[in-house]
Write a protein that holds these residues in place. Structure first.
Motif, PDB file in Angstrom:
ATOM      1  N   LEU A  21       0.815  -1.218   0.000  1.00  0.00           N
ATOM      2  CA  LEU A  21       0.000   0.000   0.000  1.00  0.00           C
ATOM      3  C   LEU A  21       0.850   1.270   0.000  1.00  0.00           C
ATOM      4  CD1 LEU A  21      -2.879  -1.130   2.368  1.00  0.00           C
ATOM      5  CD2 LEU A  21      -2.880  -0.980  -0.139  1.00  0.00           C
ATOM      6  N   ASP A  22       2.120   1.142   0.360  1.00  0.00           N
ATOM      7  CA  ASP A  22       3.020   2.296   0.308  1.00  0.00           C
ATOM      8  C   ASP A  22       3.198   2.810  -1.124  1.00  0.00           C
ATOM      9  OD1 ASP A  22       4.373  -0.270   0.037  1.00  0.00           O
ATOM     10  OD2 ASP A  22       6.247   0.877  -0.086  1.00  0.00           O
ATOM     11  N   LEU A  23       2.906   1.988  -2.124  1.00  0.00           N
ATOM     12  CA  LEU A  23       3.026   2.419  -3.520  1.00  0.00           C
ATOM     13  C   LEU A  23       1.932   3.416  -3.921  1.00  0.00           C
ATOM     14  CD1 LEU A  23       3.837  -0.946  -5.360  1.00  0.00           C
ATOM     15  CD2 LEU A  23       5.430   0.814  -4.551  1.00  0.00           C
ATOM     16  N   LEU A  24       0.842   3.471  -3.182  1.00  0.00           N
ATOM     17  CA  LEU A  24      -0.281   4.328  -3.560  1.00  0.00           C
ATOM     18  C   LEU A  24       0.111   5.789  -3.729  1.00  0.00           C
ATOM     19  CD1 LEU A  24      -3.121   2.818  -1.355  1.00  0.00           C
ATOM     20  CD2 LEU A  24      -2.983   2.793  -3.864  1.00  0.00           C
ATOM     21  N   ASP A  25       1.036   6.271  -2.902  1.00  0.00           N
ATOM     22  CA  ASP A  25       1.443   7.678  -2.990  1.00  0.00           C
ATOM     23  C   ASP A  25       2.197   7.992  -4.276  1.00  0.00           C
ATOM     24  OD1 ASP A  25       0.248   8.401  -0.602  1.00  0.00           O
ATOM     25  OD2 ASP A  25       2.029   7.855   0.571  1.00  0.00           O
ATOM     26  N   ARG A  26       2.680   6.981  -4.967  1.00  0.00           N
ATOM     27  CA  ARG A  26       3.403   7.186  -6.232  1.00  0.00           C
ATOM     28  C   ARG A  26       2.484   7.128  -7.449  1.00  0.00           C
ATOM     29  NH1 ARG A  26       8.200   2.842  -5.482  1.00  0.00           N
ATOM     30  NH2 ARG A  26       8.716   3.341  -3.339  1.00  0.00           N
ATOM     31  N   ILE A  27       1.211   6.803  -7.246  1.00  0.00           N
ATOM     32  CA  ILE A  27       0.292   6.565  -8.361  1.00  0.00           C
ATOM     33  C   ILE A  27      -0.580   7.782  -8.601  1.00  0.00           C
ATOM     34  CG2 ILE A  27      -1.615   5.139  -9.187  1.00  0.00           C
ATOM     35  CD1 ILE A  27      -0.349   2.822  -7.555  1.00  0.00           C
ATOM     36  N   SER A  28      -0.493   8.304  -9.822  1.00  0.00           N
ATOM     37  CA  SER A  28      -1.320   9.461 -10.182  1.00  0.00           C
ATOM     38  C   SER A  28      -2.354   9.117 -11.252  1.00  0.00           C
ATOM     39  CB  SER A  28      -0.442  10.616 -10.664  1.00  0.00           C
ATOM     40  OG  SER A  28       0.319  10.212 -11.786  1.00  0.00           O
ATOM     41  N   CYS A  29      -2.191   7.991 -11.907  1.00  0.00           N
ATOM     42  CA  CYS A  29      -3.125   7.617 -12.978  1.00  0.00           C
ATOM     43  C   CYS A  29      -4.422   7.055 -12.388  1.00  0.00           C
ATOM     44  CB  CYS A  29      -2.497   6.586 -13.906  1.00  0.00           C
ATOM     45  SG  CYS A  29      -2.323   4.937 -13.170  1.00  0.00           S
ATOM     46  N   PRO A  30      -5.481   7.030 -13.173  1.00  0.00           N
ATOM     47  CA  PRO A  30      -6.709   6.372 -12.732  1.00  0.00           C
ATOM     48  C   PRO A  30      -6.444   4.876 -12.518  1.00  0.00           C
ATOM     49  CG  PRO A  30      -7.142   7.788 -14.615  1.00  0.00           C
ATOM     50  CD  PRO A  30      -5.655   7.703 -14.475  1.00  0.00           C
ATOM     51  N   LEU A  31      -6.900   4.369 -11.384  1.00  0.00           N
ATOM     52  CA  LEU A  31      -6.644   2.992 -10.991  1.00  0.00           C
ATOM     53  C   LEU A  31      -7.934   2.390 -10.443  1.00  0.00           C
ATOM     54  CD1 LEU A  31      -4.760   0.586 -10.154  1.00  0.00           C
ATOM     55  CD2 LEU A  31      -4.189   1.916  -8.117  1.00  0.00           C
ATOM     56  N   GLN A  32      -8.233   1.188 -10.885  1.00  0.00           N
ATOM     57  CA  GLN A  32      -9.419   0.486 -10.411  1.00  0.00           C
ATOM     58  C   GLN A  32      -9.008  -0.891  -9.888  1.00  0.00           C
ATOM     59  OE1 GLN A  32     -12.545  -1.252 -13.125  1.00  0.00           O
ATOM     60  NE2 GLN A  32     -13.747   0.456 -12.283  1.00  0.00           N
ATOM     61  N   PHE A  33      -9.429  -1.196  -8.647  1.00  0.00           N
ATOM     62  CA  PHE A  33      -9.176  -2.498  -8.033  1.00  0.00           C
ATOM     63  C   PHE A  33     -10.447  -3.328  -8.032  1.00  0.00           C
ATOM     64  CE2 PHE A  33      -5.973  -0.003  -5.525  1.00  0.00           C
ATOM     65  CZ  PHE A  33      -4.848  -0.708  -5.905  1.00  0.00           C
ATOM     66  N   HIS A  34     -10.279  -4.657  -8.175  1.00  0.00           N
ATOM     67  CA  HIS A  34     -11.374  -5.624  -8.029  1.00  0.00           C
ATOM     68  C   HIS A  34     -10.901  -6.747  -7.117  1.00  0.00           C
ATOM     69  CE1 HIS A  34     -14.021  -4.027 -11.150  1.00  0.00           C
ATOM     70  NE2 HIS A  34     -12.895  -3.671 -11.744  1.00  0.00           N
ATOM     71  N   PHE A  35     -11.722  -7.063  -6.126  1.00  0.00           N
ATOM     72  CA  PHE A  35     -11.426  -8.166  -5.220  1.00  0.00           C
ATOM     73  C   PHE A  35     -12.682  -8.991  -4.997  1.00  0.00           C
ATOM     74  CE2 PHE A  35      -8.241  -4.987  -4.006  1.00  0.00           C
ATOM     75  CZ  PHE A  35      -7.089  -5.754  -3.968  1.00  0.00           C
ATOM     76  N   GLY A  36     -12.481 -10.226  -4.561  1.00  0.00           N
ATOM     77  CA  GLY A  36     -13.585 -11.077  -4.135  1.00  0.00           C
ATOM     78  C   GLY A  36     -13.677 -11.038  -2.620  1.00  0.00           C
ATOM     79  N   GLY A  37     -14.876 -10.903  -2.103  1.00  0.00           N
ATOM     80  CA  GLY A  37     -15.071 -10.830  -0.659  1.00  0.00           C
ATOM     81  C   GLY A  37     -14.866 -12.152   0.057  1.00  0.00           C
ATOM     82  N   GLN A  38     -14.882 -13.265  -0.682  1.00  0.00           N
ATOM     83  CA  GLN A  38     -14.712 -14.596  -0.100  1.00  0.00           C
ATOM     84  C   GLN A  38     -13.400 -15.236  -0.556  1.00  0.00           C
ATOM     85  OE1 GLN A  38     -17.132 -15.744   2.081  1.00  0.00           O
ATOM     86  NE2 GLN A  38     -17.920 -13.681   1.763  1.00  0.00           N
ATOM     87  N   ASP A  39     -12.411 -14.415  -0.873  1.00  0.00           N
ATOM     88  CA  ASP A  39     -11.135 -14.890  -1.408  1.00  0.00           C
ATOM     89  C   ASP A  39     -10.283 -15.502  -0.297  1.00  0.00           C
ATOM     90  OD1 ASP A  39      -8.557 -15.134  -2.526  1.00  0.00           O
ATOM     91  OD2 ASP A  39      -8.853 -13.377  -3.793  1.00  0.00           O
TER      92      ASP A  39
END
Length: 169
Positions: free
Chosen positions: A88-106
């Motif tokens: 999550l420390d990489l988030l501060d380096r990201i300026s582009c639009p980013l979309q995450f997808h996860f499964g709630g039962q993963d």
């Protein structure tokens, strides 16, 4: 244009390593006048014009997320990137639009790890996160019935294609 990196290197005795099936040399060090590129990193083709994005599933989702941190793509979609919660420390380096997808039962990315991602991206205008609560890992993998969740896959794919269309046109 799409690029799927081949991540397996097959060394040949007495020869430089080459990316399997691609014939491109992997140089361990950059010398004077040479650029250093990570194995498996896509090469930028001169004939490509317009916007470019990245989309990845599982390990590819983690790689797409990492790409967003070290490059400047026009958009990135990461499906259940297993290393995302630990980076999550990489988030501060990201300026582009980013979309995450996860499964709630993963079982591989527990819901509490996904909750950490949700908290970390809250309030960031360039980042979306979507959790298909009823789905597990690899819910978009239609060739693996044990993982595939057709409803979750369809919902996530609609979100991803809308996101990419918005940011890459």
């Amino acid at each position: 244009m799409a690029h799927r990196p081949r991540l397996v290197l097959r060394p040949r005795r007495g020869r430089p390593q080459r990316l399997a099936g691609r014939g491109r040399r992997v140089r361990p060090r950059a010398g004077p006048g040479r650029r250093r590129r990570q194995p498996g990193a896509p090469a930028v083709a001169a004939e490509v014009a317009g916007k470019a994005g990245a989309l990845g599933f599982c390990l590819g989702g983690s790689l797409a997320y990492g790409l967003a941190a070290v490059s400047d793509p026009d958009a990135v979609v990461s499906f259940y990137g297993s290393t995302v919660p630990d980076q999550l420390d990489l988030l501060d380096r990201i300026s582009c639009p980013l979309q995450f997808h996860f499964g709630g039962q993963d079982p591989y990315i527990p819901r509490d790890a996904v909750a950490k991602v949700e908290a970390a991206v809250a309030g960031r205008a360039n980042i979306e996160i979507h959790v298909q609560e009823q789905a597990g890992h690899a819910f978009h993998n239609h060739v693996a019935p044990m993982f595939h969740n057709p409803e979750a896959a369809a919902a996530a794919w609609r979100l991803a294609t809308t996101f990419l269309t918005t940011h890459l046109r």
